[in-house]
Motif scaffolding. Structure first.
Motif, mmCIF file in Angstrom:
data_model
loop_
_atom_site.group_PDB
_atom_site.id
_atom_site.type_symbol
_atom_site.label_atom_id
_atom_site.label_comp_id
_atom_site.label_asym_id
_atom_site.label_seq_id
_atom_site.Cartn_x
_atom_site.Cartn_y
_atom_site.Cartn_z
ATOM 1 N N MET A 36 30.872 20.068 15.370
ATOM 2 C CA MET A 36 31.103 19.750 16.954
ATOM 3 C C MET A 36 29.791 19.779 17.590
ATOM 4 S SD MET A 36 33.979 18.511 17.775
ATOM 5 C CE MET A 36 35.358 18.240 16.486
ATOM 6 N N ARG A 37 29.010 20.810 17.381
ATOM 7 C CA ARG A 37 27.483 20.832 17.984
ATOM 8 C C ARG A 37 26.734 19.900 17.737
ATOM 9 N NH1 ARG A 37 25.798 26.976 18.868
ATOM 10 N NH2 ARG A 37 27.922 27.879 18.866
ATOM 11 N N ILE A 38 26.962 19.124 16.541
ATOM 12 C CA ILE A 38 25.882 17.965 16.074
ATOM 13 C C ILE A 38 26.274 16.790 17.099
ATOM 14 C CG2 ILE A 38 25.486 16.569 14.307
ATOM 15 C CD1 ILE A 38 25.641 18.902 12.453
ATOM 16 N N LYS A 39 27.772 16.636 17.201
ATOM 17 C CA LYS A 39 28.212 15.263 17.888
ATOM 18 C C LYS A 39 27.868 15.756 19.218
ATOM 19 C CE LYS A 39 32.397 12.621 18.388
ATOM 20 N NZ LYS A 39 33.669 12.259 17.948
ATOM 21 N N ARG A 40 28.153 16.895 19.789
ATOM 22 C CA ARG A 40 27.650 17.198 21.240
ATOM 23 C C ARG A 40 26.471 16.870 21.629
ATOM 24 N NH1 ARG A 40 29.365 20.069 25.809
ATOM 25 N NH2 ARG A 40 27.799 21.392 26.849
ATOM 26 N N GLY A 41 25.557 17.431 20.661
ATOM 27 C CA GLY A 41 23.884 17.204 20.434
ATOM 28 C C GLY A 41 23.669 15.700 20.801
ATOM 29 N N GLY A 42 24.180 14.917 19.868
ATOM 30 C CA GLY A 42 24.107 13.618 19.687
ATOM 31 C C GLY A 42 24.264 13.018 21.027
ATOM 32 N N GLU A 43 25.616 13.164 21.582
ATOM 33 C CA GLU A 43 25.969 12.403 22.904
ATOM 34 C C GLU A 43 25.095 12.748 24.153
ATOM 35 O OE1 GLU A 43 30.031 13.355 23.406
ATOM 36 O OE2 GLU A 43 30.821 12.113 21.910
ATOM 37 N N LEU A 64 19.197 7.158 27.380
ATOM 38 C CA LEU A 64 19.424 6.229 28.505
ATOM 39 C C LEU A 64 19.265 6.463 29.789
ATOM 40 C CD1 LEU A 64 23.331 5.287 27.483
ATOM 41 C CD2 LEU A 64 21.062 3.807 27.306
ATOM 42 N N LEU A 65 18.940 7.606 30.131
ATOM 43 C CA LEU A 65 18.544 8.044 31.320
ATOM 44 C C LEU A 65 16.790 7.786 31.455
ATOM 45 C CD1 LEU A 65 18.572 9.578 34.195
ATOM 46 C CD2 LEU A 65 18.122 11.551 32.978
ATOM 47 N N ILE A 66 16.100 8.081 30.279
ATOM 48 C CA ILE A 66 14.777 7.955 30.138
ATOM 49 C C ILE A 66 14.715 6.161 30.219
ATOM 50 C CG2 ILE A 66 12.754 7.926 28.654
ATOM 51 C CD1 ILE A 66 13.734 10.633 27.710
ATOM 52 N N LEU A 125 21.306 5.494 35.485
ATOM 53 C CA LEU A 125 21.645 6.431 36.235
ATOM 54 C C LEU A 125 23.098 6.818 36.377
ATOM 55 C CD1 LEU A 125 18.994 5.933 39.023
ATOM 56 C CD2 LEU A 125 18.791 7.407 36.990
ATOM 57 N N LEU A 126 24.120 6.154 36.544
ATOM 58 C CA LEU A 126 25.332 6.622 36.706
ATOM 59 C C LEU A 126 26.035 7.294 35.383
ATOM 60 C CD1 LEU A 126 26.991 3.611 38.915
ATOM 61 C CD2 LEU A 126 26.388 6.002 39.683
ATOM 62 N N GLN A 127 25.478 6.647 34.262
ATOM 63 C CA GLN A 127 25.865 7.192 33.066
ATOM 64 C C GLN A 127 25.493 8.514 32.909
ATOM 65 O OE1 GLN A 127 24.872 7.972 29.616
ATOM 66 N NE2 GLN A 127 22.631 7.842 30.696
ATOM 67 N N TRP A 128 24.322 8.779 33.352
ATOM 68 C CA TRP A 128 23.783 10.238 33.192
ATOM 69 C C TRP A 128 24.558 11.287 34.237
ATOM 70 C CZ3 TRP A 128 21.291 13.167 30.160
ATOM 71 C CH2 TRP A 128 20.873 14.580 30.786
ATOM 72 N N ARG A 129 24.841 10.826 35.552
ATOM 73 C CA ARG A 129 25.602 11.395 36.510
ATOM 74 C C ARG A 129 27.198 11.847 35.940
ATOM 75 N NH1 ARG A 129 27.740 14.718 39.207
ATOM 76 N NH2 ARG A 129 27.859 14.450 41.269
ATOM 77 N N TRP A 130 27.714 10.907 35.226
ATOM 78 C CA TRP A 130 29.140 10.850 34.886
ATOM 79 C C TRP A 130 29.297 11.179 33.263
ATOM 80 C CZ3 TRP A 130 32.222 12.203 38.682
ATOM 81 C CH2 TRP A 130 31.917 11.777 40.063
ATOM 82 N N ARG A 131 28.103 11.623 32.889
ATOM 83 C CA ARG A 131 28.236 11.898 31.383
ATOM 84 C C ARG A 131 29.371 12.655 30.812
ATOM 85 N NH1 ARG A 131 24.148 14.991 33.494
ATOM 86 N NH2 ARG A 131 24.210 16.987 32.886
ATOM 87 N N ALA A 132 29.736 13.400 31.471
ATOM 88 C CA ALA A 132 30.932 14.336 30.870
ATOM 89 C C ALA A 132 32.005 13.418 30.880
ATOM 90 C CB ALA A 132 31.125 15.643 31.763
ATOM 91 N N ALA A 133 32.302 12.543 31.749
ATOM 92 C CA ALA A 133 33.186 11.596 31.872
ATOM 93 C C ALA A 133 33.302 10.484 30.647
ATOM 94 C CB ALA A 133 33.611 10.928 33.015
ATOM 95 N N ILE A 134 32.200 10.172 30.345
ATOM 96 C CA ILE A 134 31.930 9.036 29.339
ATOM 97 C C ILE A 134 31.931 9.605 27.967
ATOM 98 C CG2 ILE A 134 30.119 7.357 28.613
ATOM 99 C CD1 ILE A 134 29.225 7.060 31.452
ATOM 100 N N TYR A 135 31.260 10.808 27.902
ATOM 101 C CA TYR A 135 31.079 11.342 26.453
ATOM 102 C C TYR A 135 31.837 12.623 26.357
ATOM 103 C CZ TYR A 135 26.734 8.655 26.693
ATOM 104 O OH TYR A 135 25.729 7.743 27.248
ATOM 105 N N ARG A 158 33.354 20.490 29.616
ATOM 106 C CA ARG A 158 33.099 21.615 29.560
ATOM 107 C C ARG A 158 34.549 22.147 29.065
ATOM 108 N NH1 ARG A 158 30.672 21.911 35.252
ATOM 109 N NH2 ARG A 158 28.352 21.638 34.658
ATOM 110 N N LYS A 159 35.527 21.744 29.308
ATOM 111 C CA LYS A 159 36.856 22.105 28.946
ATOM 112 C C LYS A 159 36.855 22.168 27.334
ATOM 113 C CE LYS A 159 41.789 21.282 30.003
ATOM 114 N NZ LYS A 159 42.651 20.283 30.576
ATOM 115 N N VAL A 160 36.476 20.856 26.703
ATOM 116 C CA VAL A 160 36.521 20.757 25.567
ATOM 117 C C VAL A 160 35.736 21.534 24.835
ATOM 118 C CG1 VAL A 160 35.946 18.989 23.640
ATOM 119 C CG2 VAL A 160 37.083 18.101 25.705
#
Length: 82
Positions: free
Chosen positions: A1-8, A15-17, A59-69, A74-76
């Motif tokens: 799970m940590r690897i997948k989280r780090g990858g996301e 994408l932000l860069i 920029l929006l995908q960075w702002r809403w990254r928790a909804a996309i990935y 945090r809950k997961v």
């Protein structure tokens, strides 16, 4: 799970860069593109729209990254840690 989280997190950061680099590349051409768009140049309008849309998406995908990935929610991450 940590690897997948780090990858996301890494992918969303990449994408932000890309969005930041696109904004930096657009900056010197912005005056001529806006001038061309205001005079009716379709190519300048299309280029300006595509660049601004690309920057907004990055920029929006960075702002809403928790909804996309899902792994970045945090809950997961709390449930998996327990």
């Amino acid at each position: 799970m940590r690897i997948k989280r780090g990858g996301e997190l890494g992918f969303s950061g990449l994408l932000l860069i890309v969005g930041i680099l696109l904004a930096v590349a657009l900056l010197p051409e912005f005056p001529s593109l806006t001038r061309g768009a205001l005079t009716g140049d379709n190519e300048a309008m299309r280029t300006l729209f595509a660049c601004l849309a690309g920057i907004a998406v990055c920029l929006l995908q960075w702002r809403w990254r928790a909804a996309i990935y899902p792994q970045l929610r945090r809950k997961v991450s709390r449930e998996k840690a327990q």
